[in-house]
Design a protein around this motif. Structure first.
Motif, mmCIF file in Angstrom:
data_model
loop_
_atom_site.group_PDB
_atom_site.id
_atom_site.type_symbol
_atom_site.label_atom_id
_atom_site.label_comp_id
_atom_site.label_asym_id
_atom_site.label_seq_id
_atom_site.Cartn_x
_atom_site.Cartn_y
_atom_site.Cartn_z
ATOM 1 N N HIS A 7 -7.884 -8.991 -10.159
ATOM 2 C CA HIS A 7 -8.171 -8.544 -8.776
ATOM 3 C C HIS A 7 -9.457 -9.077 -8.238
ATOM 4 O O HIS A 7 -10.600 -8.540 -8.539
ATOM 5 C CB HIS A 7 -8.244 -6.861 -8.945
ATOM 6 N N HIS A 9 -10.896 -11.106 -4.514
ATOM 7 C CA HIS A 9 -10.392 -11.973 -3.356
ATOM 8 C C HIS A 9 -11.322 -12.989 -3.079
ATOM 9 O O HIS A 9 -12.483 -12.857 -3.124
ATOM 10 C CB HIS A 9 -10.846 -10.659 -2.408
ATOM 11 N N HIS A 185 -2.411 -3.113 -3.428
ATOM 12 C CA HIS A 185 -3.534 -2.123 -3.411
ATOM 13 C C HIS A 185 -2.983 -0.885 -3.019
ATOM 14 O O HIS A 185 -2.438 -0.668 -1.853
ATOM 15 C CB HIS A 185 -4.548 -2.663 -2.143
ATOM 16 N N HIS A 209 -6.534 -1.355 -7.865
ATOM 17 C CA HIS A 209 -7.109 0.101 -7.766
ATOM 18 C C HIS A 209 -6.440 1.167 -8.405
ATOM 19 O O HIS A 209 -6.483 1.014 -9.639
ATOM 20 C CB HIS A 209 -7.634 0.453 -6.349
ATOM 21 N N ASP A 265 -13.304 -7.280 -7.785
ATOM 22 C CA ASP A 265 -12.809 -7.050 -6.210
ATOM 23 C C ASP A 265 -13.406 -8.025 -5.275
ATOM 24 O O ASP A 265 -12.708 -9.343 -4.981
ATOM 25 C CB ASP A 265 -13.110 -5.724 -5.781
HETATM 26 ZN ZN ZN Z 1 -9.012 -5.651 -3.634
#
Ligand code: ZN
Ligand code: ADE
Length: 314
Positions: A7, A9, A185, A209, A265
């Motif tokens: 996870h 980005h 998400h 998450h 993240d």
């Molecule tokens: Zn994320």
């Protein structure tokens, strides 16, 4: 043990020096003074900043280089395998999905060829997009199969869009029918109902998450029973969601037997690395080396690569 990151980005992983360089190169104003660049008041301003970042990146070479450097950073952090979320809606100003995916895959290929981390792509829809936009992306994925593009994701602000499970159900069903793995998400800007919708309406393989599932004991039991991985990002949650670490439900999720994985993240924006994030989680949960190794194995098991690759990573 080598780690897997599931996870993360790309948009939130680009080093500040690269951003400032590109802003200079293309004569783009910073949205705030450089020393306050990463000050956000919640998810909305955070997501708007991702649009600004992607507006800075214009040439295929710039992006190929960013993807390559991403893989180098993963290797430096002892991440052997990463699934990287890229949301074409943030890039819409300068990029078609074709060019976007081709440049990133090319950077990942060059890195893998040099023995750097094995990076794969998850193409993502924003919660505020339409069901038709989502189907268009899925159709693109079906027509452009590539071993480096391993799945479909949905991210963005779940609350700004209201409850959107039904809006995206058809696109996710189409992806599933085509053998494309999916993640969502959920349970970040939504409560437990967002996690339920991701399971029941989007029928995802795993959740990004998902921490607010902890508010519902029945849902927690279901996640554990069905072996759904939650790709948790502790620091991100402490910036965007929970005002104090004492309120974070990580220990509760683990105690309930949920398959929690450790992730970053948007590491550049949140000032974390995989090393710092693992240390923070290990300290909060009082992990032994054995507990940490088990968490690393959980991430490999939850990855979207084939079983042979998973065996190599284990
Ligand atoms: Zn994320
Ligand atoms: N896109 C990048 N980071 C995100 C987050 N934490 N929540 C939703 N969408 C995102």
């Amino acid at each position: 043990m080598p780690k897997a990151e599931l996870h993360i980005h790309l948009e939130g992983s680009i080093p500040t020096a690269t951003l400032l360089n590109l802003a200079g190169k293309y004569d783009v104003d910073l949205p705030r003074p450089a020393e306050r660049l990463y000050e956000f008041d919640g998810l909305k301003s955070f997501l708007a900043f991702l649009d600004w970042i992607c507006g800075l990146i214009r040439s295929d070479d710039d992006l190929e280089g960013i993807a390559y450097e991403f893989a180098r950073t993963m290797s430096e952090q002892r991440v052997a395998y990463a699934e990287v979320i890229v949301n074409p809606s943030h890039w819409r100003k300068h990029w078609t999905v074709d060019r976007l995916a081709a440049s990133i895959v090319s950077g990942f290929e060059r890195a893998a060829g040099e023995g750097l981390a094995d990076c794969r792509l998850l193409l993502s829809i924003l919660r505020t997009q339409s069901g038709e936009d989502a189907e268009t992306l899925v159709d693109w994925m079906i027509a452009n199969r590539n071993p480096r593009i391993v799945g479909l994701s949905i991210d963005g602000n779940e609350q700004a869009a209201g409850r959107t499970g039904t809006r995206f159900a058809q696109a996710f069903a189409k992806a599933k029918a085509a053998g494309i793995a999916t993640t969502a998400h959920a349970g970040e800007s939504s409560g437990p109902e967002g996690v339920r919708d991701a399971l029941d309406l989007l029928r995802v393989n795993r959740i990004d998450h998902g921490v607010r599932a902890a508010e519902d004991p029945e849902l927690l039991a279901r996640l554990a029973r069905e072996g759904i991985a939650l790709n948790v990002c502790l620091t991100s949650n402490l910036v965007l969601l929970y005002p104090s670490i004492d309120l974070h439900p990580l220990r509760k999720l683990l105690e309930a037997g949920v398959r929690v994985t450790v992730n970053t993240d948007d590491p550049a924006l949140l000032d974390v690395t995989q090393g710092s994030e693992w240390a923070k989680v290990a300290s909060l949960c009082e992990w032994t080396r054995r507990d940490a190794a088990a968490a690393a194995r959980r991430a490999i098991d939850a990855a979207f690569c084939d079983e042979g690759r998973k065996r190599e990573l284990h």
